[in-house]
Scaffold this active site. Structure first.
Site, PDB file in Angstrom:
ATOM      1  N   ASP A  13      91.282  66.033   7.408  1.00 51.29           N
ATOM      2  CA  ASP A  13      89.843  66.316   7.496  1.00 51.29           C
ATOM      3  C   ASP A  13      89.148  66.284   6.137  1.00 51.29           C
ATOM      4  O   ASP A  13      88.176  67.008   5.899  1.00 51.29           O
ATOM      5  CB  ASP A  13      89.592  67.676   8.181  1.00 51.29           C
ATOM      6  CG  ASP A  13      90.293  67.748   9.519  1.00 51.29           C
ATOM      7  OD1 ASP A  13      90.240  66.740  10.237  1.00 51.29           O
ATOM      8  OD2 ASP A  13      90.904  68.776   9.811  1.00 51.29           O
ATOM      9  N   HIS A  43      88.800  61.233  13.304  1.00 49.61           N
ATOM     10  CA  HIS A  43      87.915  60.828  12.217  1.00 49.61           C
ATOM     11  C   HIS A  43      86.493  60.743  12.755  1.00 49.61           C
ATOM     12  O   HIS A  43      86.271  60.214  13.839  1.00 49.61           O
ATOM     13  CB  HIS A  43      88.329  59.460  11.664  1.00 49.61           C
ATOM     14  CG  HIS A  43      89.621  59.495  10.902  1.00 49.61           C
ATOM     15  ND1 HIS A  43      90.270  58.355  10.509  1.00 49.61           N
ATOM     16  CD2 HIS A  43      90.367  60.515  10.466  1.00 49.61           C
ATOM     17  CE1 HIS A  43      91.379  58.694   9.851  1.00 49.61           C
ATOM     18  NE2 HIS A  43      91.448  59.997   9.821  1.00 49.61           N
TER      19      HIS A  43
HETATM   20  P1  IMP Z   1     100.322  68.424  15.326  1.00 50.54           P
HETATM   21  O1  IMP Z   1     100.252  67.308  14.343  1.00 50.54           O
HETATM   22  O2  IMP Z   1      99.371  68.252  16.471  1.00 50.54           O
HETATM   23  O3  IMP Z   1     101.724  68.723  15.763  1.00 50.54           O
HETATM   24  O4  IMP Z   1      99.813  69.761  14.583  1.00 50.54           O
HETATM   25  C1  IMP Z   1     100.540  70.326  13.495  1.00 50.54           C
HETATM   26  C2  IMP Z   1      99.598  70.896  12.450  1.00 50.54           C
HETATM   27  O5  IMP Z   1      98.909  69.847  11.793  1.00 50.54           O
HETATM   28  C3  IMP Z   1      98.493  71.807  13.025  1.00 50.54           C
HETATM   29  O6  IMP Z   1      98.213  72.813  12.065  1.00 50.54           O
HETATM   30  C4  IMP Z   1      97.306  70.872  13.161  1.00 50.54           C
HETATM   31  O7  IMP Z   1      96.080  71.558  13.135  1.00 50.54           O
HETATM   32  C5  IMP Z   1      97.499  70.000  11.938  1.00 50.54           C
HETATM   33  N1  IMP Z   1      96.919  68.643  12.104  1.00 50.54           N
HETATM   34  C6  IMP Z   1      97.461  67.584  12.736  1.00 50.54           C
HETATM   35  N2  IMP Z   1      96.677  66.509  12.641  1.00 50.54           N
HETATM   36  C7  IMP Z   1      95.615  66.881  11.922  1.00 50.54           C
HETATM   37  C8  IMP Z   1      94.447  66.184  11.463  1.00 50.54           C
HETATM   38  O8  IMP Z   1      94.237  64.994  11.687  1.00 50.54           O
HETATM   39  N3  IMP Z   1      93.565  66.925  10.728  1.00 50.54           N
HETATM   40  C9  IMP Z   1      93.787  68.230  10.442  1.00 50.54           C
HETATM   41  N4  IMP Z   1      94.851  68.912  10.834  1.00 50.54           N
HETATM   42  C10 IMP Z   1      95.760  68.249  11.579  1.00 50.54           C
HETATM   43 MG    MG Z   2      90.086  64.996  11.234  1.00 53.51          MG
END
Ligand code: IMP
Ligand code: MG
Length: 333
Positions: A13, A43
């Site tokens: 982000d 995004h």
């Molecule tokens: P997962 O990737 O859905 O397994 O989530 C694992 C951790 O990564 C969590 O804390 C999510 O909030 C974070 N996370 C995964 N993808 C993103 C992203 O694109 N932006 C921000 N945080 C992410």
């Molecule tokens: Mg994002």
């Protein structure tokens, strides 16, 4: 012709979508290709009146001349991808590697309860469980399912051939350096390495074929989900500073802290950054909103950028000054 890879320097982000849409419009790459985890990424891109929230397609799709591709290391949710292709009018120039893993209903279920949901705060998108099944060698691939048959490609061959032919390639990373499974704040991380090297492996580009590595930092740090965040502000202070943001995928309030120079230095090292992009400078310094040249910035904003260059030892090539693609200072050449 150079290849440029764009990755996140903090916890995702950082505003990569906006930077990538600027680069894809300005540099006119032949191919924009996405590496990274999967539809856990979100995004946001603003173009005039329009706001696009993309989870599967590369953010560079706004340039209508560009081919958009997804590398074999990315897990794909076919429903989300097909919906984005039709909603954003990208049919005919969108491609998926035949070896992309496929997220199914069961992965979404496993990701929406238990440890992943409660302890890690996963996005619930099925990305982690699908990557786990890929490691177990039981995951279906894009070439196994009918709905993607019209989109299949050999992405690494196309990319390397484009570079052989002196054509420009733009590579998009997702998430951020400290969500990397290897280099992040384990176990509060995503299910893959998301540093520049990992992104290159996802798409089949060897390390010697990358010319520029742009690491994107926001002017402050945010984190969605659980895990450590140094000097975290209270939700009230986050709000007061105008830093309150909500996740693109999950809608959750993002936790926030000041720009962290130690983390940024480490991200520069881990990614071997050649350039840095700083986004949302207008949130930190409202008088920089919509500015398009460095000279127009006020002294405090200039010193902040100067300090980043001094501390990181890498030039700040791009500065975001507002939500739209055109709200940007591009200092390359
Ligand atoms: P997962 O990737 O859905 O397994 O989530 C694992 C951790 O990564 C969590 O804390 C999510 O909030 C974070 N996370 C995964 N993808 C993103 C992203 O694109 N932006 C921000 N945080 C992410
Ligand atoms: Mg994002």
């Amino acid at each position: 012709m150079p290849s440029t890879i764009v990755v996140g320097g903090f916890f995702g982000d950082e505003g990569k979508g906006k930077i990538i849409s600027h680069l894809s419009t300005k540099d006119d790459p032949k191919i924009v290709v996405r590496g990274g985890a999967g539809p856990n990424a979100g995004h946001t891109i603003r173009d005039g009146e329009k706001t696009y929230k993309v989870r599967m397609l590369p953010s560079g799709f706004l340039n209508k001349k560009t081919k958009v591709m997804i590398g074999p290391g990315v897990v794909v949710n076919p429903d989300i991808l097909l919906k984005e292709i039709s909603e954003f009018g990208v049919a005919g120039r969108s491609f998926v590697d035949k070896n992309c893993g496929i997220i199914e209903q069961e992965h979404l279920q496993r990701d929406s309860k238990g440890e992943l949901k409660e302890k890690i705060g996963s996005t619930g998108s099925g990305t982690g469980p699908a990557n786990a099944d890929r490691a177990m060698r039981i995951l279906k691939l894009a070439k196994d399912i009918d709905s993607l048959s019209g989109l299949l490609a050999d992405v690494s061959t196309e990319l390397n051939t484009a570079l052989d032919n002196n054509e420009r390639v733009l590579v998009e990373g997702t998430q951020g350096t400290f969500l990397s499974l290897w280099h992040g704040t384990y176990p509060y991380v995503t299910s893959k390495d998301v540093t520049a090297s990992g992104i290159c492996a996802d798409i089949g580009l060897g390390p010697k074929r990358v010319d520029d590595i742009m690491v994107v930092f926001k002017s402050y740090v945010t984190r969605v989900g659980t895990g450590p965040l140094e000097n975290e502000l209270s939700p009230e202070d986050t709000e007061k500073r105008g830093w309150a943001e909500f996740g693109t995928v999950t809608g959750r309030l993002r936790r926030a802290a000041d720009f962290n120079f130690d983390l940024a230095r480490r991200a520069v090292m881990l990614n071997s950054a050649t350039q840095v992009a700083i986004t949302k400078l207008d949130i930190l310094f409202p008088d920089t909103a919509h500015k398009t040249s460095f000279e127009q910035l006020t002294p405090p904003a200039k010193s902040f950028i100067q300090k980043i260059e001094d501390e990181l030892g890498v030039p700040v090539a791009i500065i975001g000054t507002g939500p739209e693609s055109k709200d940007v200072i591009d200092r390359r050449n």
